[in-house]
Structure formats: structure tokens, C-alpha cells
Enzyme design. Structure first.
Site, PDB file in Angstrom:
ATOM      1  N   ASN A   9       0.260  -1.285  -0.254  1.00 45.31           N
ATOM      2  CA  ASN A   9       0.050   0.110  -0.100  1.00 45.31           C
ATOM      3  C   ASN A   9       1.265   0.935   0.100  1.00 45.31           C
ATOM      4  O   ASN A   9       1.695   1.573   1.009  1.00 45.31           O
ATOM      5  CB  ASN A   9      -0.872  -0.243   0.951  1.00 45.31           C
ATOM      6  CG  ASN A   9      -1.317   1.694   0.761  1.00 45.31           C
ATOM      7  OD1 ASN A   9      -1.837   2.374   0.058  1.00 45.31           O
ATOM      8  ND2 ASN A   9      -2.624   1.510   2.454  1.00 45.31           N
ATOM      9  N   LYS A  11       0.135   4.553  -0.380  1.00 47.15           N
ATOM     10  CA  LYS A  11      -0.157   5.375  -0.157  1.00 47.15           C
ATOM     11  C   LYS A  11      -0.282   6.597  -1.271  1.00 47.15           C
ATOM     12  O   LYS A  11      -0.702   6.366  -2.388  1.00 47.15           O
ATOM     13  CB  LYS A  11      -0.390   5.578   0.987  1.00 47.15           C
ATOM     14  CG  LYS A  11       0.005   4.577   2.744  1.00 47.15           C
ATOM     15  CD  LYS A  11      -0.076   4.495   3.983  1.00 47.15           C
ATOM     16  CE  LYS A  11      -0.136   3.418   4.489  1.00 47.15           C
ATOM     17  NZ  LYS A  11      -0.545   3.380   6.326  1.00 47.15           N
ATOM     18  N   GLU A  99      -7.170   5.468   6.489  1.00 45.36           N
ATOM     19  CA  GLU A  99      -7.068   6.375   7.079  1.00 45.36           C
ATOM     20  C   GLU A  99      -7.849   6.645   6.709  1.00 45.36           C
ATOM     21  O   GLU A  99      -8.428   8.109   6.841  1.00 45.36           O
ATOM     22  CB  GLU A  99      -5.629   6.406   6.255  1.00 45.36           C
ATOM     23  CG  GLU A  99      -4.885   6.035   7.369  1.00 45.36           C
ATOM     24  CD  GLU A  99      -3.855   5.418   6.200  1.00 45.36           C
ATOM     25  OE1 GLU A  99      -3.196   5.571   5.481  1.00 45.36           O
ATOM     26  OE2 GLU A  99      -2.184   4.569   7.138  1.00 45.36           O
ATOM     27  N   GLU A 169      -6.365  -5.235  10.247  1.00 47.42           N
ATOM     28  CA  GLU A 169      -5.362  -3.937  10.345  1.00 47.42           C
ATOM     29  C   GLU A 169      -5.579  -3.101  11.873  1.00 47.42           C
ATOM     30  O   GLU A 169      -6.370  -2.255  11.877  1.00 47.42           O
ATOM     31  CB  GLU A 169      -5.472  -2.571   9.085  1.00 47.42           C
ATOM     32  CG  GLU A 169      -4.353  -3.326   7.692  1.00 47.42           C
ATOM     33  CD  GLU A 169      -4.593  -2.226   7.538  1.00 47.42           C
ATOM     34  OE1 GLU A 169      -3.626  -2.106   6.354  1.00 47.42           O
ATOM     35  OE2 GLU A 169      -4.466  -1.174   6.448  1.00 47.42           O
ATOM     36  N   GLY A 175       1.979   2.180  10.877  1.00 52.47           N
ATOM     37  CA  GLY A 175       2.846   3.342  10.598  1.00 52.47           C
ATOM     38  C   GLY A 175       3.295   3.588  11.771  1.00 52.47           C
ATOM     39  O   GLY A 175       4.499   5.093  11.787  1.00 52.47           O
ATOM     40  N   SER A 215       2.631  -2.334  10.581  1.00 53.69           N
ATOM     41  CA  SER A 215       3.613  -2.207  10.446  1.00 53.69           C
ATOM     42  C   SER A 215       4.947  -3.375  10.198  1.00 53.69           C
ATOM     43  O   SER A 215       5.655  -4.123  11.350  1.00 53.69           O
ATOM     44  CB  SER A 215       4.319  -2.022  12.175  1.00 53.69           C
ATOM     45  OG  SER A 215       4.248  -0.872  12.410  1.00 53.69           O
TER      46      SER A 215
END
Ligand code: PGA
Length: 253
Positions: A9, A11, A99, A169, A175, A215
Site C-alpha cells: 500500500n 498510500k 485512513e 489492520e 505506521g 507495521s
């Protein structure tokens, strides 16, 4: 065996030239995919077509979108529809990344609409679920995730849901460098599979890939992916470093 998936991903990271170099560096490693193993690259919209073309002769490698809109078409400036993705031969799309839930206010109900539009277009949604830290601290993570599944997926038929990939997740691990332990990941993945089984039966529950995200890196991928109900990973930060992501791909069962 269930499909084992390493999903990058990206992002909103990297210019086109950086993205191109990153992909080439990964492809140069010639890691064998195909069969039960799949590598996905969830890339920014402007890069979809070019990345799709670069992956053409690489079996078991595919491009994914990071989002699509919940309406079919219309006056939604700046948005991208599932039909547009399908028309570019994009076969996978992340849905409900935390997100987007946070920054774009995406609700479980809205995500159900996106899931339907993806499936209608023959696009496999990678449905993201997972709890924030306060929910984990209150030991309510199982209820929280079950509710996400119920409200976004459980309107689907037993046939339709087999066209889905789930990514668990925990938001507190995204992150942050804080990974769920392999035991915590396995516990939640088993819970997700049990919840699927109660609704759809063991055959359907047994075929759905459930990825872990939060992570994931070269150093912990092997242990996470070795868990019975963990079928690969959705990888943010570490997917931007070719060597890291290649090691993660090699860690698939
Ligand atoms: P991370 O992101 O690997 O950087 O934690 C995972 C994700 O958000 O999909």
C-alpha cells in the site's frame, strides 16, 4: 491452500519516477508468484495504468486501487468509480482503509455500497477492518471487528463473499512501528474466520484470505505469516523499500 497475498500500500507516496524505480527494483528480484501466491501493488490513481502495463508479463503480480467511490457515476468531482477501474482492467481495490475511515469519514454502511460496486464490476475488494487503541484497551476489539464485518459484508450471499479479501489492520499498529504480536494477530484472524463461519459455514470461511496489516516488515513477516489464519500482509511503510518488500514477499507461506 488459500491464496497467500503480499499487498503493498503505497498510500500517497513517491513521484512517478520514484514509483517506477521502486517497482523495477522489486521486479528485478524475479520472485516467483502465481498459483496460490499473489503480490498486489495498491498505488495512487495516476499510476494505475502504467503499473498495470509494467506487470503484464509477471504472473501473480497485479495492480490495485486504494479506493473507489460509493456511487456509480455522476457529479462527484475528483472521485473515481469502480466502473472506471474495471475499464482499465484494475482487478483489485482497497476498501475501508482506516485512513479513509478517519480522513474521509467512511462508515461501514458506505463501505458496503463500495463493496457492492466493486463486486458488480468483477473487482476484488480488499476490505480493511481493525480497531483503534482505546477499543483494544477496553478489550472490545472482537466486537468492534465483528460489527465492521456485519455492517459492510454480511449482506452478501455466500457466493459473493468468496470474491473478497479481508485485511485486519489494528489502527494502533499502522505506521507506528508497533506490530501486533503474532499471537494477537492469530487470535483476531481466528475470530474473523469464526465470525465468517457462523454466517457462511466452514467451506466459505476456509477459503477467504485474511491479511494482517500494521507495521509489517522484513523482520517480522515470516513469524506473522506462519500463523494458521494469517494469509499474508497489507504493507505500508516497508513496501516503499524494495529490499524490505521483497523479503516480505518471500515470507509468504
Ligand atoms: P504500515 O501501514 O505498514 O506502514 O503500518 C499498513 C497500512 O496502512 O496498510
Amino acid at each position: 491452500m488459500r491464496k497467500q497475498i503480499a499487498a503493498a500500500n503505497w498510500k500517497m507516496n513517491g513521484t512517478w519516477s520514484q514509483a517506477h524505480t521502486l517497482l523495477q527494483d522489486i521486479l528485478n528480484e524475479k520472485i516467483t508468484m502465481g498459483g496460490d501466491r499473489l503480490t498486489l501493488f495498491a498505488v495512487p490513481f495516476p499510476y494505475l495504468t502504467a503499473i498495470h502495463t509494467l506487470l503484464k508479463n509477471h504472473p501473480g503480480y497485479a495492480v490495485a486501487a486504494q479506493n473507489c467511490h460509493h456511487e456509480r457515476s455522476g457529479a462527484f468531482t475528483g472521485e473515481v468509480s469502480a466502473a472506471m477501474l474495471q475499464s482499465l482492467d484494475v482487478r483489485y481495490c482497497l476498501i475501508g482503509h482506516s485512513e479513509r475511515r478517519e480522513f474521509a469519514g467512511e462508515t461501514n454502511q458506505r463501505l458496503a455500497q463500495k463493496i457492492d460496486l466493486c463486486l458488480e464490476q468483477g473487482i476484488t475488494p480488499v476490505f480493511c477492518c481493525g480497531e483503534p487503541l482505546p477499543v483494544r484497551e477496553a478489550h472490545q476489539q472482537n466486537v468492534h471487528v465483528a460489527q465492521q464485518l456485519h455492517e459492510s459484508l454480511f449482506h452478501l450471499s455466500g457466493t459473493a463473499i468468496q470474491g473478497i479479501v479481508i485485511a485486519y489492520e489494528p489502527i494502533w499498529a499502522i505506521g507506528t512501528g508497533k506490530t501486533a504480536s503474532a499471537a494477537q494477530a492469530q487470535e483476531m484472524h481466528a475470530h474473523i474466520r469464526n465470525t465468517l463461519e457462523l454466517k457462511y459455514g466452514p467451506q466459505v470461511a476456509g477459503t477467504l484470505p485474511i491479511l494482517y496489516g500494521g507495521s509489517v516488515k522484513a523482520a517480522n513477516a515470516k513469524e506473522l505469516f506462519s500463523q494458521t489464519d494469517v494469509d499474508g500482509g497489507l504493507v505500508g511503510g516497508a513496501s516503499l523499500v524494495a529490499q524490505e518488500f521483497c523479503a516480505i514477499m518471500k515470507s509468504l507461506k
